[in-house]
Design a protein around this motif. Structure first.
Motif, PDB file in Angstrom:
ATOM      1  N   ALA A 134       5.933   5.830  -2.804  1.00  0.00           N
ATOM      2  CA  ALA A 134       5.373   5.601  -1.466  1.00  0.00           C
ATOM      3  C   ALA A 134       4.347   4.462  -1.451  1.00  0.00           C
ATOM      4  O   ALA A 134       4.400   3.596  -0.563  1.00  0.00           O
ATOM      5  N   PRO A 135       3.403   4.415  -2.398  1.00  0.00           N
ATOM      6  CA  PRO A 135       2.454   3.282  -2.373  1.00  0.00           C
ATOM      7  C   PRO A 135       3.141   1.925  -2.506  1.00  0.00           C
ATOM      8  O   PRO A 135       2.756   0.971  -1.816  1.00  0.00           O
ATOM      9  N   VAL A 136       4.149   1.821  -3.357  1.00  0.00           N
ATOM     10  CA  VAL A 136       4.859   0.547  -3.511  1.00  0.00           C
ATOM     11  C   VAL A 136       5.666   0.225  -2.255  1.00  0.00           C
ATOM     12  O   VAL A 136       5.699  -0.918  -1.789  1.00  0.00           O
ATOM     13  N   LEU A 137       6.303   1.244  -1.681  1.00  0.00           N
ATOM     14  CA  LEU A 137       7.101   1.035  -0.469  1.00  0.00           C
ATOM     15  C   LEU A 137       6.235   0.534   0.685  1.00  0.00           C
ATOM     16  O   LEU A 137       6.609  -0.418   1.387  1.00  0.00           O
ATOM     17  N   PHE A 138       5.079   1.164   0.890  1.00  0.00           N
ATOM     18  CA  PHE A 138       4.238   0.832   2.041  1.00  0.00           C
ATOM     19  C   PHE A 138       3.356  -0.394   1.806  1.00  0.00           C
ATOM     20  O   PHE A 138       2.581  -0.762   2.686  1.00  0.00           O
ATOM     21  N   THR A 139       3.455  -0.993   0.645  1.00  0.00           N
ATOM     22  CA  THR A 139       2.712  -2.234   0.392  1.00  0.00           C
ATOM     23  C   THR A 139       3.703  -3.366   0.088  1.00  0.00           C
ATOM     24  O   THR A 139       3.985  -4.194   0.942  1.00  0.00           O
ATOM     25  N   VAL A 140       4.257  -3.356  -1.103  1.00  0.00           N
ATOM     26  CA  VAL A 140       5.184  -4.409  -1.514  1.00  0.00           C
ATOM     27  C   VAL A 140       6.471  -4.358  -0.689  1.00  0.00           C
ATOM     28  O   VAL A 140       6.995  -5.410  -0.276  1.00  0.00           O
ATOM     29  N   GLY A 141       6.980  -3.150  -0.428  1.00  0.00           N
ATOM     30  CA  GLY A 141       8.213  -3.025   0.331  1.00  0.00           C
ATOM     31  C   GLY A 141       8.084  -3.575   1.744  1.00  0.00           C
ATOM     32  O   GLY A 141       8.948  -4.327   2.208  1.00  0.00           O
ATOM     33  N   ILE A 142       7.005  -3.218   2.428  1.00  0.00           N
ATOM     34  CA  ILE A 142       6.793  -3.720   3.787  1.00  0.00           C
ATOM     35  C   ILE A 142       6.538  -5.219   3.772  1.00  0.00           C
ATOM     36  O   ILE A 142       7.014  -5.959   4.650  1.00  0.00           O
ATOM     37  N   ALA A 143       5.799  -5.684   2.768  1.00  0.00           N
ATOM     38  CA  ALA A 143       5.546  -7.129   2.670  1.00  0.00           C
ATOM     39  C   ALA A 143       6.857  -7.896   2.503  1.00  0.00           C
ATOM     40  O   ALA A 143       7.057  -8.956   3.119  1.00  0.00           O
TER      41      ALA A 143
END
Length: 308
Positions: A134-143
């Motif tokens: 979730a942290p990677v998705l909502f940071t790097v993934g959204i970026a």
């Protein structure tokens, strides 16, 4: 493992049948929205609170986070390289990146791990989701979605928006209560267990509602093939290799490896719609990878357990 998956897929088939039959005139999208909202805002936080309050939480939990982050980085590098070599257009590149990198660690991973390894594996699935994926998705993934997409939100979400999601808040509360050795009252435990019991069947039915044969086209096959190769083959192989450097016992290593062998997560379709990525391509990736997982998950389970 195979019999367990067939049980899971029976519930997924119920969702797929609902998509075709449309009982009471309710479409798959309407029904899935209601189910996922109920699970996300009430049932899943209850399950997270109940499981992590009693779980063995400690320094080994940091290994879950490290393991998840490294495996996601490997998947991201692999699909980015494929996309560059095959000259994917930006909307396709953004869609395949989300599809290849982020596994369905909760909607399918949680029930599969629980059935394959026991109740203790629920904690593994929840922690690797909330503290790694979730942290990677909502940071790097959204970026990445914003970078490859045509349009973004009219109001951009802050980078740390996942910190205020109900499951994450429930996880933080549970970890605090756990580490402070606060006992879980029997009455509270009973209520949380009853709420949490609805998570698995509703998540699997919701997954079936998300599957769409209409999205499966020959035109998208060249884009989906690298996703399947990385998601169902290279990523779990890398996870199997990297897990050997963790200090966890073999059962926990096997559970982590199986999580990285899960098919594409359903949530990615939301970001494809929001950022004008290729939603049909993403839907095809979810559908095919979920169906193929009937074959690949038993294979990786046996490989991780030393069955080959």
């Amino acid at each position: 493992m195979t019999s367990t998956l067939w049980q899971m897929f029976a519930l997924i088939a119920c969702g797929a049948a609902w998509r075709c039959a449309r009982p009471a005139g309710l479409s798959a999208e309407q029904t899935r929205t209601v189910l996922t909202t109920l699970v996300y805002y009430l049932l899943l936080p209850a399950l997270v609170l109940e499981v992590l309050w009693k779980a063995d939480v400690g320094l080994h939990s940091l290994q879950y986070t490290l393991f998840g982050a490294v495996c996601l980085a490997f998947g991201m590098l692999g699909i980015w390289t494929c996309g560059r070599l095959l000259r994917f257009e930006p909307p396709q590149m953004g869609a395949v990146l989300l599809a290849a990198v982020f596994p369905n660690v909760t909607y399918l991973g949680l029930p599969v791990l629980e059935q394959a390894f026991g109740h203790w594996a629920r904690s593994v699935a929840i922690q690797i989701d909330l503290f790694a994926v979730a942290p990677v998705l909502f940071t790097v993934g959204i970026a990445a979605a914003r970078h490859f997409g045509q349009n973004g939100d009219s109001v951009r979400q802050p980078v740390g928006s996942f910190l205020t999601t109900p499951p994450f808040l429930a996880a933080i509360l549970a970890v605090i209560l756990n580490l402070c050795h606060v006992p879980l009252p029997n009455g509270v435990a009973s209520v949380l267990q009853k709420l949490g019991a609805g998570v698995v069947p509703l998540m699997l039915i919701s997954l079936g509602l998300a599957l769409s044969w209409g999205a499966v086209t020959l035109r998208n096959l060249p884009h989906v093939a690298p996703v399947i190769l990385i998601k169902m083959g290279l990523m779990p192989l890398f996870a199997l290799w990297f897990s050997q450097y963790l200090t966890l016992d073999q059962a926990h290593k096997n559970a982590l490896t199986l999580e990285m062998a899960m098919p594409c997560m359903v949530l990615g379709i939301v970001f494809c719609d929001r950022y004008r990525l290729d939603s049909a391509l993403y839907a095809m990736s979810v559908t095919l990878s979920t169906l193929l997982s009937l074959i690949t998950l038993p294979f990786w389970h046996r490989v991780a357990a030393g069955g080959f």
